[in-house]
Design a protein around this motif. Structure first.
Motif, mmCIF file in Angstrom:
data_model
loop_
_atom_site.group_PDB
_atom_site.id
_atom_site.type_symbol
_atom_site.label_atom_id
_atom_site.label_comp_id
_atom_site.label_asym_id
_atom_site.label_seq_id
_atom_site.Cartn_x
_atom_site.Cartn_y
_atom_site.Cartn_z
ATOM 1 N N ILE A 10 0.834 -1.202 0.000
ATOM 2 C CA ILE A 10 0.000 0.000 0.000
ATOM 3 C C ILE A 10 0.870 1.253 0.000
ATOM 4 O O ILE A 10 0.628 2.196 -0.763
ATOM 5 N N GLU A 14 0.716 3.846 -3.036
ATOM 6 C CA GLU A 14 0.229 5.198 -2.745
ATOM 7 C C GLU A 14 1.350 6.226 -2.749
ATOM 8 O O GLU A 14 1.096 7.413 -2.550
ATOM 9 N N SER A 51 -8.791 2.021 6.329
ATOM 10 C CA SER A 51 -9.668 1.631 5.231
ATOM 11 C C SER A 51 -10.372 2.848 4.630
ATOM 12 O O SER A 51 -10.407 3.022 3.409
ATOM 13 N N ASN A 55 -9.339 4.376 1.102
ATOM 14 C CA ASN A 55 -10.351 3.799 0.232
ATOM 15 C C ASN A 55 -9.992 2.356 -0.145
ATOM 16 O O ASN A 55 -9.999 1.972 -1.309
ATOM 17 N N ILE A 56 -9.648 1.589 0.882
ATOM 18 C CA ILE A 56 -9.282 0.177 0.731
ATOM 19 C C ILE A 56 -10.159 -0.608 1.692
ATOM 20 O O ILE A 56 -10.370 -0.186 2.828
ATOM 21 N N SER A 57 -10.649 -1.752 1.276
ATOM 22 C CA SER A 57 -11.505 -2.536 2.160
ATOM 23 C C SER A 57 -10.701 -3.121 3.323
ATOM 24 O O SER A 57 -9.512 -3.419 3.182
ATOM 25 N N TYR A 60 -9.282 -6.443 2.461
ATOM 26 C CA TYR A 60 -7.985 -6.403 1.770
ATOM 27 C C TYR A 60 -6.864 -6.208 2.784
ATOM 28 O O TYR A 60 -5.845 -6.894 2.742
ATOM 29 N N LEU A 61 -7.052 -5.290 3.729
ATOM 30 C CA LEU A 61 -6.031 -5.044 4.745
ATOM 31 C C LEU A 61 -5.749 -6.291 5.578
ATOM 32 O O LEU A 61 -4.622 -6.522 6.005
ATOM 33 N N ASP A 67 -6.529 -7.488 -4.440
ATOM 34 C CA ASP A 67 -6.728 -6.075 -4.776
ATOM 35 C C ASP A 67 -7.822 -5.843 -5.807
ATOM 36 O O ASP A 67 -8.146 -4.710 -6.120
#
Length: 130
Positions: A10, A14, A51, A55-57, A60-61, A67
């Motif tokens: 991530i 990012e 999250s 803007n990541i579920s 997923y984390l 992804d």
């Protein structure tokens, strides 16, 4: 993937430093460092904040989906049972339990099922005992 691997991915994607992420989710940079080393894991609120901020579920984390949002299963394929409306949650769990049994125990279960081949047989046998 482990949480440290996911977090590293991530940060790279990012183009974000540990300090940047720490500011975004309101934790100390040293905490991010501990996560990346696998020495600690974020709590519920921190995962939720991460999250929302990125803007990541949370799945997923946690390594539960890839992804693309596809579910990642840690259950061996032979234990997976598609759940549908044709059987109940109890029946679903019984199938999973059965699949986990060693072959010898599966044979015992099959023998027991043969004894009670239909619900009527079971009811008739229980009424005869009474």
């Amino acid at each position: 993937m482990t949480f440290p691997e996911i977090l590293q991915e991530i940060l790279k994607y990012e183009n974000c430093t540990q300090t940047d992420l720490a500011k975004i989710i309101n934790v100390k940079p040293s905490q991010i460092s501990e996560w990346l080393k696998g020495k600690a894991n974020p709590g519920y609120e921190t995962l939720k904040n991460m999250s929302l901020a990125l803007n990541i579920s949370t799945d997923y984390l946690l390594g539960l989906e890839d992804d693309f949002g596809a579910r990642i299963s840690t259950v061996p394929a032979e234990h997976l049972v598609p759940f549908d409306k044709e059987y109940s949650a109890d029946e679903h769990n019984l199938i999973i339990q059965y699949r986990r049994l060693p072959e010898a125990l599966k044979e015992l279960v099959r023998q027991q099922l043969d004894v009670y081949s239909s619900p009527e047989d079971l009811l008739n046998k229980s009424h005869k005992k009474a």
